[in-house]
Write a protein that holds these residues in place. Structure first.
Motif, PDB file in Angstrom:
ATOM      1  N   SER A  22      -7.928 -33.101 -26.918  1.00 25.57           N
ATOM      2  CA  SER A  22      -7.773 -33.304 -25.490  1.00 25.57           C
ATOM      3  C   SER A  22      -6.646 -34.281 -25.224  1.00 25.57           C
ATOM      4  N   ARG A  23      -5.726 -33.866 -24.365  1.00 20.93           N
ATOM      5  CA  ARG A  23      -4.630 -34.761 -24.008  1.00 20.93           C
ATOM      6  C   ARG A  23      -5.170 -35.887 -23.127  1.00 20.93           C
ATOM      7  N   ARG A  24      -6.146 -35.492 -22.285  1.00 24.57           N
ATOM      8  CA  ARG A  24      -6.754 -36.472 -21.397  1.00 24.57           C
ATOM      9  C   ARG A  24      -7.312 -37.656 -22.177  1.00 24.57           C
ATOM     10  N   GLY A  25      -7.885 -37.298 -23.319  1.00 26.32           N
ATOM     11  CA  GLY A  25      -8.482 -38.339 -24.139  1.00 26.32           C
ATOM     12  C   GLY A  25      -7.476 -39.407 -24.540  1.00 26.32           C
ATOM     13  N   LEU A  26      -6.228 -38.998 -24.674  1.00 26.80           N
ATOM     14  CA  LEU A  26      -5.193 -39.938 -25.106  1.00 26.80           C
ATOM     15  C   LEU A  26      -4.953 -41.028 -24.062  1.00 26.80           C
ATOM     16  N   LEU A  27      -5.166 -40.657 -22.796  1.00 26.05           N
ATOM     17  CA  LEU A  27      -4.904 -41.618 -21.723  1.00 26.05           C
ATOM     18  C   LEU A  27      -6.061 -42.596 -21.549  1.00 26.05           C
ATOM     19  N   ARG A  28      -7.198 -42.218 -22.117  1.00 30.77           N
ATOM     20  CA  ARG A  28      -8.371 -43.051 -21.913  1.00 30.77           C
ATOM     21  C   ARG A  28      -8.480 -44.116 -22.987  1.00 30.77           C
ATOM     22  N   ARG A  29      -9.567 -44.815 -22.916  1.00 28.13           N
ATOM     23  CA  ARG A  29      -9.819 -45.906 -23.839  1.00 28.13           C
ATOM     24  C   ARG A  29      -9.812 -45.394 -25.276  1.00 28.13           C
ATOM     25  N   ARG A  30     -10.455 -44.228 -25.473  1.00 29.60           N
ATOM     26  CA  ARG A  30     -10.470 -43.651 -26.809  1.00 29.60           C
ATOM     27  C   ARG A  30      -9.058 -43.229 -27.183  1.00 29.60           C
ATOM     28  N   SER A  31      -8.749 -43.318 -28.443  1.00 30.32           N
ATOM     29  CA  SER A  31      -7.406 -42.951 -28.855  1.00 30.32           C
ATOM     30  C   SER A  31      -7.199 -41.449 -28.648  1.00 30.32           C
ATOM     31  N   ALA A  32      -8.172 -40.666 -29.018  1.00 30.95           N
ATOM     32  CA  ALA A  32      -8.091 -39.228 -28.792  1.00 30.95           C
ATOM     33  C   ALA A  32      -9.484 -38.647 -28.912  1.00 30.95           C
ATOM     34  N   GLU A  33      -9.617 -37.442 -28.442  1.00 31.80           N
ATOM     35  CA  GLU A  33     -10.929 -36.822 -28.381  1.00 31.80           C
ATOM     36  C   GLU A  33     -10.777 -35.337 -28.673  1.00 31.80           C
ATOM     37  N   ARG A  34     -11.787 -34.775 -29.300  1.00 31.84           N
ATOM     38  CA  ARG A  34     -11.808 -33.321 -29.438  1.00 31.84           C
ATOM     39  C   ARG A  34     -12.858 -32.801 -28.477  1.00 31.84           C
ATOM     40  N   ILE A  35     -12.546 -31.685 -27.857  1.00 30.05           N
ATOM     41  CA  ILE A  35     -13.481 -31.105 -26.895  1.00 30.05           C
ATOM     42  C   ILE A  35     -13.808 -29.686 -27.312  1.00 30.05           C
ATOM     43  N   LEU A  36     -15.086 -29.394 -27.384  1.00 32.08           N
ATOM     44  CA  LEU A  36     -15.500 -28.049 -27.789  1.00 32.08           C
ATOM     45  C   LEU A  36     -15.246 -27.076 -26.641  1.00 32.08           C
ATOM     46  N   HIS A  37     -14.625 -25.966 -26.999  1.00 30.75           N
ATOM     47  CA  HIS A  37     -14.302 -24.923 -26.021  1.00 30.75           C
ATOM     48  C   HIS A  37     -15.028 -23.635 -26.391  1.00 30.75           C
ATOM     49  N   CYS A  38     -15.222 -22.794 -25.402  1.00 33.16           N
ATOM     50  CA  CYS A  38     -15.559 -21.393 -25.658  1.00 33.16           C
ATOM     51  C   CYS A  38     -14.321 -20.624 -25.226  1.00 33.16           C
ATOM     52  N   ASP A  39     -13.709 -19.904 -26.134  1.00 36.61           N
ATOM     53  CA  ASP A  39     -12.380 -19.326 -25.873  1.00 36.61           C
ATOM     54  C   ASP A  39     -11.475 -20.437 -25.318  1.00 36.61           C
ATOM     55  N   ASP A  40     -10.936 -20.267 -24.104  1.00 37.82           N
ATOM     56  CA  ASP A  40     -10.030 -21.278 -23.552  1.00 37.82           C
ATOM     57  C   ASP A  40     -10.713 -22.200 -22.549  1.00 37.82           C
ATOM     58  N   VAL A  41     -12.037 -22.115 -22.475  1.00 37.47           N
ATOM     59  CA  VAL A  41     -12.741 -22.861 -21.435  1.00 37.47           C
ATOM     60  C   VAL A  41     -13.454 -24.078 -22.039  1.00 37.47           C
ATOM     61  N   PRO A  42     -13.101 -25.291 -21.568  1.00 36.41           N
ATOM     62  CA  PRO A  42     -13.784 -26.480 -22.094  1.00 36.41           C
ATOM     63  C   PRO A  42     -15.248 -26.519 -21.636  1.00 36.41           C
ATOM     64  N   LEU A  43     -16.143 -26.806 -22.573  1.00 32.13           N
ATOM     65  CA  LEU A  43     -17.574 -26.756 -22.243  1.00 32.13           C
ATOM     66  C   LEU A  43     -18.036 -27.855 -21.278  1.00 32.13           C
ATOM     67  N   PRO A  44     -17.428 -29.063 -21.299  1.00 36.98           N
ATOM     68  CA  PRO A  44     -17.936 -30.079 -20.357  1.00 36.98           C
ATOM     69  C   PRO A  44     -17.840 -29.620 -18.898  1.00 36.98           C
ATOM     70  N   GLY A  45     -16.748 -28.948 -18.554  1.00 32.63           N
ATOM     71  CA  GLY A  45     -16.571 -28.471 -17.186  1.00 32.63           C
ATOM     72  C   GLY A  45     -17.636 -27.452 -16.802  1.00 32.63           C
ATOM     73  N   LEU A  46     -17.955 -26.568 -17.743  1.00 32.40           N
ATOM     74  CA  LEU A  46     -18.983 -25.553 -17.482  1.00 32.40           C
ATOM     75  C   LEU A  46     -20.332 -26.207 -17.223  1.00 32.40           C
ATOM     76  N   ALA A  47     -20.641 -27.222 -18.032  1.00 34.11           N
ATOM     77  CA  ALA A  47     -21.926 -27.911 -17.883  1.00 34.11           C
ATOM     78  C   ALA A  47     -21.994 -28.627 -16.537  1.00 34.11           C
ATOM     79  N   GLU A  48     -20.865 -29.232 -16.133  1.00 31.48           N
ATOM     80  CA  GLU A  48     -20.817 -29.921 -14.836  1.00 31.48           C
ATOM     81  C   GLU A  48     -21.088 -28.938 -13.707  1.00 31.48           C
ATOM     82  N   ARG A  49     -20.428 -27.798 -13.812  1.00 31.00           N
ATOM     83  CA  ARG A  49     -20.464 -26.834 -12.719  1.00 31.00           C
ATOM     84  C   ARG A  49     -21.780 -26.078 -12.648  1.00 31.00           C
ATOM     85  N   LEU A  50     -22.305 -25.711 -13.793  1.00 32.07           N
ATOM     86  CA  LEU A  50     -23.436 -24.778 -13.801  1.00 32.07           C
ATOM     87  C   LEU A  50     -24.732 -25.406 -14.301  1.00 32.07           C
ATOM     88  N   GLY A  51     -24.667 -26.635 -14.744  1.00 32.70           N
ATOM     89  CA  GLY A  51     -25.869 -27.313 -15.204  1.00 32.70           C
ATOM     90  C   GLY A  51     -26.251 -26.908 -16.620  1.00 32.70           C
TER      91      GLY A  51
END
Ligand SMILES: *Cc1c(COP(=O)(O)O)cnc(C)c1O
Length: 443
Positions: free
Chosen positions: A20-49
């Motif tokens: 995640s590029r976003r992760g680079l801007l945050r406190r953490r040095s970098a972060e990996r985000i699990l995706h399904c195909d091209d869709v990041p899972l955190p966003g799906l969880a936020e949107r659909l519960g």
């Protein structure tokens, strides 16, 4: 976003970490985000519960193609086993890919008809307890083949077809007495099991069937169980089938189809496993060797192998607690959502949806459990995971088969929503149940 996902061998690239590029801007040095195909899972969880079933269309497509490639040298039809995952959105996707379907109830037949009416001619109907209502519906729909499992069923089907002035195409399901080295509940090919007929018995029944003008003998079928990871049992079963086909032809019957059933297993663990295409190729080799020269149309009924690795159950950590030195992570999914661990003591890999980059060395031994009031409500025992915090998202992997299909409302829990991801697109193929959905039928 870094386009090079990390993934385990044998798993389709459907569920993979992207940096995640976003992760680079945050406190953490970098972060990996699990995706399904091209869709990041955190966003799906936020949107659909959560809990939420997430499926990858590209993974399903890839697996159908792998089967077609492996069996390209023989005439064959993939009859996807609906019971593994019967969502209409999944069935429609498979119908568009040219698949037929293996159904085991009138309900599953109805699903196939609603997904694509034209798929009826590629439906095979299996199961030891077909009712006459179900037979009638299948005859009216004009299905390809009934896999008949007993003498009584054969009689009932002949009667049913006669009443409709129709002819039922049949195969008898042979019980080849082959051990399958899988969980006893999903092993079906031994004489002690309720499934199929002994070859010796079958020959007499084929003779009987040939006397009925409402039955048309069309093939021989077999299905020895599920989650079978070695190919040797399939080869053994096919040898028995091939032998019987020879005998039946010498008895004067016309055998056009061999239905090899389903049951090809997938790798649930995180151990290195062969690439799926190689696994299917070995399976094809095991099935085709005994059938060489027989000139039959091969029917295949894979379920798990098509959808298992294409789905994950997304869940959020509610609480952490410890009892007597054991550390528990209580998540918002439960055995009612994914029964396989409770029912089969099944192993599912659990992946944190966000992972520090580089992944932390430190790991914890955790029991991942759900909120249901049973000790059987668990997803993992003593699993080594990177540190897990309250509010974190976890993905329970390889949950695409026998996940939602076995889900219930136990503890009056609404069943999860299901989404089908295809590249960047997200389609809700089943909305989350509401309390009203659950209570509607009660007075
Ligand atoms: C369950 C079943 C299948 C599918 O099994 P998988 O292990 O999911 O491939 C195929 N055929 C029959 C008759 C079944 O009962």
């Amino acid at each position: 976003m870094n386009r090079k996902p990390t993934r385990r061998q044998g798993r389709p690239p459907a569920f993979a970490y992207h940096q995640s590029r976003r992760g680079l801007l945050r406190r953490r040095s970098a972060e990996r985000i699990l995706h399904c195909d091209d869709v990041p899972l955190p966003g799906l969880a936020e949107r659909l519960g959560t809990p939420l079933y997430v499926y990858s269309a590209s993974a399903i497509r890839e697996r159908v193609r792998a089967f077609d490639r492996a069996f390209r040298k023989v005439p064959h039809t993939l009859c996807y086993s609906v019971k593994a995952n019967s969502n209409l959105g999944i069935l429609r996707l498979l119908a568009r890919l040219g698949c037929g379907f293996d159904v085991v109830s009138g309900g599953e037949l109805e699903r196939v008809l609603r997904a694509d009416r034209r798929a009826a001619k590629k439906v095979v109907f299996s199961g030891v307890g077909k009712t006459t209502d179900e037979m009638r519906a299948a005859l009216k729909a004009g299905i390809l083949l009934f896999n008949v499992e007993s003498e009584s069923e054969l009689g009932a089907l002949a009667e049913c077809a006669a009443r409709l002035k129709q002819t039922a195409r049949i195969a008898l399901r042979i019980n080849p007495d082959v051990p399958a080295n899988t969980h006893p509940y999903i092993s079906t090919g031994l004489h002690q099991h309720k499934f199929g007929l002994r070859s010796s018995e079958a020959r007499g029944l084929y003779a009987r069937a040939s006397g009925s003008q409402h039955l048309k003998i069309a093939g021989v079928s077999v299905h020895i169980g599920s989650q079978i990871t070695e190919v040797a049992p399939f080869a053994l079963a096919m040898e028995r089938v091939a032998e019987l086909v020879g005998e039946l032809r010498s008895d004067g019957h016309q055998i056009d189809y061999v239905d090899a059933g389903g049951g090809l297993g997938i790798a649930y663990g995180d151990e290195a496993s062969p690439e799926f295409a190689d696994h299917v190729a070995a399976y094809a080799d095991a099935l085709l060797r005994p059938l060489r020269g027989l000139k039959v149309h091969l029917l295949l009924e894979p379920g798990r192998a098509i959808v298992g690795a294409a789905g994950a159950l997304l869940t959020r950590v509610l609480y952490r607690k410890h009892n007597d030195g054991k550390k528990f992570v209580v998540v918002d999914a439960a055995m009612n959502d994914l029964l396989r661990p409770a029912l089969y003591d099944a192993y599912h890999e659990i992946a944190p949806v966000r992972l520090d980059e580089p992944p932390p060395e430190q790991r914890e031994k955790l029991d991942v459990v759900g909120p249901v009031c049973e000790t059987g409500d668990f997803f993992a025992h003593g699993r080594e995971l990177p540190p897990v915090h309250e509010g974190d998202l976890l993905a329970i992997l390889d949950a695409g088969a026998y996940g939602m299909a076995l889900a219930s409302n136990y503890n009056t829990r609404p069943r999860p929503a299901e989404v089908l991801v295809d590249g960047k697109s997200v389609r809700i193929i089943r909305r989350r149940e509401t309390m009203d959905d659950l209570l509607r039928l009660e007075t």
